[in-house]
Design an enzyme around this catalytic site. Structure first.
Site, PDB file in Angstrom:
ATOM      1  N   ARG A  41      38.975 -11.937   6.105  1.00 37.40           N
ATOM      2  CA  ARG A  41      39.637 -13.165   5.620  1.00 37.40           C
ATOM      3  C   ARG A  41      39.540 -13.272   4.093  1.00 37.40           C
ATOM      4  O   ARG A  41      40.472 -13.721   3.431  1.00 37.40           O
ATOM      5  CB  ARG A  41      39.031 -14.391   6.298  1.00 37.40           C
ATOM      6  CG  ARG A  41      39.408 -14.482   7.766  1.00 37.40           C
ATOM      7  CD  ARG A  41      38.650 -15.587   8.465  1.00 37.40           C
ATOM      8  NE  ARG A  41      38.951 -16.890   7.896  1.00 37.40           N
ATOM      9  CZ  ARG A  41      38.156 -17.955   8.069  1.00 37.40           C
ATOM     10  NH1 ARG A  41      37.024 -17.828   8.733  1.00 37.40           N
ATOM     11  NH2 ARG A  41      38.474 -19.111   7.562  1.00 37.40           N
ATOM     12  N   HIS A  55      34.222 -28.046   4.603  1.00 31.88           N
ATOM     13  CA  HIS A  55      33.762 -26.920   5.434  1.00 31.88           C
ATOM     14  C   HIS A  55      33.268 -25.730   4.623  1.00 31.88           C
ATOM     15  O   HIS A  55      33.175 -24.630   5.142  1.00 31.88           O
ATOM     16  CB  HIS A  55      34.898 -26.476   6.373  1.00 31.88           C
ATOM     17  CG  HIS A  55      35.314 -27.547   7.333  1.00 31.88           C
ATOM     18  ND1 HIS A  55      36.555 -27.566   7.943  1.00 31.88           N
ATOM     19  CD2 HIS A  55      34.671 -28.660   7.774  1.00 31.88           C
ATOM     20  CE1 HIS A  55      36.648 -28.638   8.730  1.00 31.88           C
ATOM     21  NE2 HIS A  55      35.519 -29.318   8.635  1.00 31.88           N
ATOM     22  N   CYS A  71      15.979 -18.466   2.292  1.00 24.09           N
ATOM     23  CA  CYS A  71      15.508 -19.144   1.052  1.00 24.09           C
ATOM     24  C   CYS A  71      16.599 -20.004   0.415  1.00 24.09           C
ATOM     25  O   CYS A  71      16.350 -20.671  -0.578  1.00 24.09           O
ATOM     26  CB  CYS A  71      15.017 -18.097   0.051  1.00 24.09           C
ATOM     27  SG  CYS A  71      16.354 -17.150  -0.733  1.00 24.09           S
ATOM     28  N   ASN A 113      53.324 -32.142   8.080  1.00 24.11           N
ATOM     29  CA  ASN A 113      52.813 -31.102   8.971  1.00 24.11           C
ATOM     30  C   ASN A 113      53.977 -30.412   9.679  1.00 24.11           C
ATOM     31  O   ASN A 113      55.009 -31.033   9.942  1.00 24.11           O
ATOM     32  CB  ASN A 113      51.851 -31.714   9.993  1.00 24.11           C
ATOM     33  CG  ASN A 113      50.857 -30.679  10.508  1.00 24.11           C
ATOM     34  OD1 ASN A 113      50.127 -30.073   9.724  1.00 24.11           O
ATOM     35  ND2 ASN A 113      50.855 -30.457  11.805  1.00 24.11           N
ATOM     36  N   GLU A 143      54.187 -29.407  12.685  1.00 22.43           N
ATOM     37  CA  GLU A 143      54.430 -29.884  14.072  1.00 22.43           C
ATOM     38  C   GLU A 143      53.615 -31.156  14.282  1.00 22.43           C
ATOM     39  O   GLU A 143      52.726 -31.475  13.475  1.00 22.43           O
ATOM     40  CB  GLU A 143      54.018 -28.798  15.079  1.00 22.43           C
ATOM     41  CG  GLU A 143      52.557 -28.409  14.972  1.00 22.43           C
ATOM     42  CD  GLU A 143      52.263 -27.004  15.517  1.00 22.43           C
ATOM     43  OE1 GLU A 143      53.138 -26.393  16.126  1.00 22.43           O
ATOM     44  OE2 GLU A 143      51.154 -26.522  15.275  1.00 22.43           O
TER      45      GLU A 143
HETATM   46  C1  BV8 Z   1      29.915 -31.386  13.539  1.00 27.37           C
HETATM   47  C2  BV8 Z   1      34.888 -23.431   8.381  1.00 27.37           C
HETATM   48  C3  BV8 Z   1      28.103 -32.582  14.210  1.00 27.37           C
HETATM   49  C4  BV8 Z   1      34.592 -22.124   9.000  1.00 27.37           C
HETATM   50  C5  BV8 Z   1      35.675 -24.914  10.156  1.00 27.37           C
HETATM   51  C6  BV8 Z   1      32.044 -30.112  21.534  1.00 27.37           C
HETATM   52  C7  BV8 Z   1      31.110 -29.108  21.324  1.00 27.37           C
HETATM   53  C8  BV8 Z   1      30.643 -28.784  20.051  1.00 27.37           C
HETATM   54  C9  BV8 Z   1      31.126 -29.475  18.948  1.00 27.37           C
HETATM   55  C10 BV8 Z   1      32.064 -30.446  19.192  1.00 27.37           C
HETATM   56  C11 BV8 Z   1      32.523 -30.774  20.447  1.00 27.37           C
HETATM   57  N1  BV8 Z   1      33.433 -31.782  20.313  1.00 27.37           N
HETATM   58  C12 BV8 Z   1      33.564 -32.103  19.025  1.00 27.37           C
HETATM   59  C13 BV8 Z   1      32.726 -31.311  18.331  1.00 27.37           C
HETATM   60  C14 BV8 Z   1      32.564 -31.304  16.924  1.00 27.37           C
HETATM   61  C15 BV8 Z   1      33.315 -30.100  16.347  1.00 27.37           C
HETATM   62  C16 BV8 Z   1      34.789 -30.228  16.658  1.00 27.37           C
HETATM   63  O1  BV8 Z   1      35.461 -31.050  16.087  1.00 27.37           O
HETATM   64  N2  BV8 Z   1      35.281 -29.430  17.610  1.00 27.37           N
HETATM   65  C17 BV8 Z   1      36.668 -29.562  18.009  1.00 27.37           C
HETATM   66  C18 BV8 Z   1      37.385 -28.255  17.867  1.00 27.37           C
HETATM   67  C19 BV8 Z   1      36.691 -30.085  19.426  1.00 27.37           C
HETATM   68  N3  BV8 Z   1      33.089 -30.240  14.938  1.00 27.37           N
HETATM   69  C20 BV8 Z   1      32.030 -29.645  14.410  1.00 27.37           C
HETATM   70  O2  BV8 Z   1      31.282 -28.916  15.017  1.00 27.37           O
HETATM   71  C21 BV8 Z   1      31.752 -29.996  12.961  1.00 27.37           C
HETATM   72  N4  BV8 Z   1      30.366 -30.362  12.847  1.00 27.37           N
HETATM   73  O3  BV8 Z   1      30.597 -32.131  14.198  1.00 27.37           O
HETATM   74  O4  BV8 Z   1      28.612 -31.529  13.429  1.00 27.37           O
HETATM   75  C22 BV8 Z   1      26.659 -32.492  14.214  1.00 27.37           C
HETATM   76  C23 BV8 Z   1      25.991 -33.664  14.384  1.00 27.37           C
HETATM   77  C24 BV8 Z   1      24.628 -33.603  14.416  1.00 27.37           C
HETATM   78  C25 BV8 Z   1      23.963 -32.388  14.261  1.00 27.37           C
HETATM   79  C26 BV8 Z   1      24.668 -31.223  14.072  1.00 27.37           C
HETATM   80  C27 BV8 Z   1      26.029 -31.261  14.051  1.00 27.37           C
HETATM   81  C28 BV8 Z   1      31.982 -28.810  12.061  1.00 27.37           C
HETATM   82  C29 BV8 Z   1      33.442 -28.460  12.073  1.00 27.37           C
HETATM   83  C30 BV8 Z   1      33.702 -27.437  10.968  1.00 27.37           C
HETATM   84  C31 BV8 Z   1      34.100 -26.116  11.595  1.00 27.37           C
HETATM   85  N5  BV8 Z   1      34.453 -25.180  10.518  1.00 27.37           N
HETATM   86  N6  BV8 Z   1      35.956 -24.078   9.146  1.00 27.37           N
HETATM   87  C32 BV8 Z   1      35.677 -21.122   8.701  1.00 27.37           C
HETATM   88  O5  BV8 Z   1      36.718 -21.482   8.116  1.00 27.37           O
HETATM   89  O6  BV8 Z   1      35.455 -19.970   9.067  1.00 27.37           O
HETATM   90  S1  BV8 Z   1      36.912 -25.716  10.937  1.00 27.37           S
HETATM   91  C33 BV8 Z   1      38.398 -24.910  10.797  1.00 27.37           C
HETATM   92  O7  BV8 Z   1      39.304 -25.794  11.445  1.00 27.37           O
HETATM   93  C34 BV8 Z   1      38.988 -24.709   9.417  1.00 27.37           C
HETATM   94  O8  BV8 Z   1      38.243 -25.283   8.374  1.00 27.37           O
HETATM   95  C35 BV8 Z   1      40.317 -25.468   9.528  1.00 27.37           C
HETATM   96  O9  BV8 Z   1      40.779 -25.932   8.319  1.00 27.37           O
HETATM   97  C36 BV8 Z   1      39.852 -26.563  10.392  1.00 27.37           C
HETATM   98  C37 BV8 Z   1      40.734 -27.563  10.984  1.00 27.37           C
HETATM   99  O10 BV8 Z   1      41.810 -26.947  11.504  1.00 27.37           O
HETATM  100  P1  BV8 Z   1      43.179 -27.183  10.697  1.00 27.37           P
HETATM  101  O11 BV8 Z   1      42.883 -27.114   9.237  1.00 27.37           O
HETATM  102  O12 BV8 Z   1      43.817 -28.401  11.207  1.00 27.37           O
HETATM  103  O13 BV8 Z   1      43.940 -25.907  11.073  1.00 27.37           O
HETATM  104  P2  BV8 Z   1      44.779 -25.721  12.390  1.00 27.37           P
HETATM  105  O14 BV8 Z   1      45.082 -24.282  12.481  1.00 27.37           O
HETATM  106  O15 BV8 Z   1      44.117 -26.419  13.531  1.00 27.37           O
HETATM  107  O16 BV8 Z   1      46.126 -26.543  12.108  1.00 27.37           O
HETATM  108  C38 BV8 Z   1      46.990 -26.156  11.078  1.00 27.37           C
HETATM  109  C39 BV8 Z   1      48.132 -27.141  11.105  1.00 27.37           C
HETATM  110  O17 BV8 Z   1      49.003 -26.821  10.024  1.00 27.37           O
HETATM  111  C40 BV8 Z   1      48.966 -27.041  12.380  1.00 27.37           C
HETATM  112  O18 BV8 Z   1      49.158 -28.350  12.897  1.00 27.37           O
HETATM  113  C41 BV8 Z   1      50.282 -26.446  11.907  1.00 27.37           C
HETATM  114  O19 BV8 Z   1      51.403 -27.008  12.580  1.00 27.37           O
HETATM  115  C42 BV8 Z   1      50.334 -26.868  10.473  1.00 27.37           C
HETATM  116  N7  BV8 Z   1      51.086 -25.968   9.605  1.00 27.37           N
HETATM  117  C43 BV8 Z   1      51.230 -24.631   9.705  1.00 27.37           C
HETATM  118  N8  BV8 Z   1      51.975 -24.185   8.663  1.00 27.37           N
HETATM  119  C44 BV8 Z   1      52.289 -25.264   7.900  1.00 27.37           C
HETATM  120  C45 BV8 Z   1      51.716 -26.407   8.489  1.00 27.37           C
HETATM  121  N9  BV8 Z   1      51.848 -27.643   7.962  1.00 27.37           N
HETATM  122  C46 BV8 Z   1      52.567 -27.761   6.829  1.00 27.37           C
HETATM  123  N10 BV8 Z   1      53.146 -26.712   6.199  1.00 27.37           N
HETATM  124  C47 BV8 Z   1      53.030 -25.455   6.703  1.00 27.37           C
HETATM  125  N11 BV8 Z   1      53.629 -24.433   6.073  1.00 27.37           N
HETATM  126 ZN    ZN Z   2      16.726 -15.359   0.512  1.00 26.81          ZN
END
Ligand code: BV8
Ligand code: ZN
Length: 251
Positions: free
Chosen positions: A72, A121, A132, A214, A216
């Site tokens: 990536r 993120h 560390c 967006n 969609e």
């Molecule tokens: C937390 C970094 C709490 C890494 C990312 C059940 C089990 C476990 C966890 C959970 C659960 N239910 C809920 C959760 C919480 C979980 C979560 O939300 N899960 C979801 C999926 C159900 N969230 C977390 O775990 C977060 N932490 O809640 O901690 C906690 C509390 C106490 C103690 C400990 C913890 C952490 C979430 C962060 C994850 N990391 N990224 C990496 O990048 O490698 S998230 C990842 O998804 C990316 O950052 C990305 O940006 C992000 C969100 O997705 P989108 O940006 O929306 O991207 P996506 O592809 O989905 O959509 C793109 C959109 O663009 C589409 O709609 C498309 O139509 C549109 N598009 C496409 N082209 C265009 C366009 N729009 C306009 N123009 C275009 N040209």
């Molecule tokens: Zn170290």
């Protein structure tokens, strides 16, 4: 370039807004050639990003996870910001109180000239030592998984994985900006990931005019005041032009 319509209400808020905020997701970087998280192009070697972006995957197979991040990083290095990123950098100059919040880890907003950015993120170019806490920006390594140059501990990409807490200052300041916004843009996000996806909702609940740009419908489309379904790199520049026209700023 697509023409876009502006409702009277949207024109009024573009003119009167004092506190503006924008949340971006992977979609704003799609036109730069960076795969989105949930799009079909997001998968890598038959792995769903959702299963790789976790601490469990990293402990189970650190080499695989590192190969994915290096893959990536390589795509990001070969890509550059698109007009959508530049439009949001310009928006910050058109409103005194503008907050940019991103879920993306590619740093394209910074490269496009945005200064105040809350990266919810993390940042794909930064490495962090689990033992560390040492961080650096080494891009490639002689061996995988890489070791911390300070303590030989496990080096990981400095991004927030699923199940991990977001950086406090980023999420606290983003929540505050959503709370206070008169006008809130949600750009290029499926609004599927918490707590980022709650920001437009918090803005709406606190009286903001919410605009979605967006490709969609998303998890928050139902509550937006205005929805532009299309490419952010095409739509956002039109919104900037309209703001300049309304503010009497020559184009
Ligand atoms: C937390 C970094 C709490 C890494 C990312 C059940 C089990 C476990 C966890 C959970 C659960 N239910 C809920 C959760 C919480 C979980 C979560 O939300 N899960 C979801 C999926 C159900 N969230 C977390 O775990 C977060 N932490 O809640 O901690 C906690 C509390 C106490 C103690 C400990 C913890 C952490 C979430 C962060 C994850 N990391 N990224 C990496 O990048 O490698 S998230 C990842 O998804 C990316 O950052 C990305 O940006 C992000 C969100 O997705 P989108 O940006 O929306 O991207 P996506 O592809 O989905 O959509 C793109 C959109 O663009 C589409 O709609 C498309 O139509 C549109 N598009 C496409 N082209 C265009 C366009 N729009 C306009 N123009 C275009 N040209
Ligand atoms: Zn170290």
């Amino acid at each position: 370039m697509t023409q876009i319509e502006f409702s009277e209400q949207f024109i009024d808020i573009l003119k009167s807004a004092k506190k503006v905020a924008a949340l971006t997701g992977a979609g704003i970087s799609a036109e730069s050639g960076v795969p989105t998280f949930r799009g079909k192009d997001g998968w890598w070697k038959n792995h769903d990003p959702m299963t790789l972006a976790t601490y469990e995957a990293f402990t189970r197979d650190p080499v695989l996870v590192w190969e994915w991040y290096l893959h990536r990083r390589n795509i990001v290095h070969k890509s550059k910001p698109n007009p959508g990123h530049y439009a949001l950098a310009e928006m910050a100059k058109l409103y005194d109180d503008f907050t940019l919040i991103t879920q993306n880890v590619d740093r394209f907003h910074m490269d496009a000239g945005s200064e105040l950015i809350y990266e919810l993120h993390g940042n794909i170019h930064r490495n962090r030592c689990i033992e560390c806490g040492f961080t650096d920006y080494t891009e490639t390594f002689p061996e995988l998984p890489p070791k911390c140059p300070e303590c030989e501990g496990k080096f990981r990409p400095d991004v927030v994985w699923f199940g991990e807490m977001l950086p406090h200052d980023a999420i606290d300041n983003s929540m505050r900006a959503a709370n206070n916004a008169d006008l809130f843009f949600s750009v290029g996000t499926s609004a599927a990931v918490q707590p980022a996806a709650s920001l437009p909702i918090i803005a709406k609940q606190n009286g903001a005019f919410v605009v979605e740009v967006n490709l969609e419908p998303s998890g928050i489309s139902h509550m937006c005041d205005v929805k532009y379904q299309g490419k952010s790199g095409e739509i956002l520049p039109h919104i900037i032009e309209k703001i300049k026209e309304l503010k009497g700023i020559d184009k």
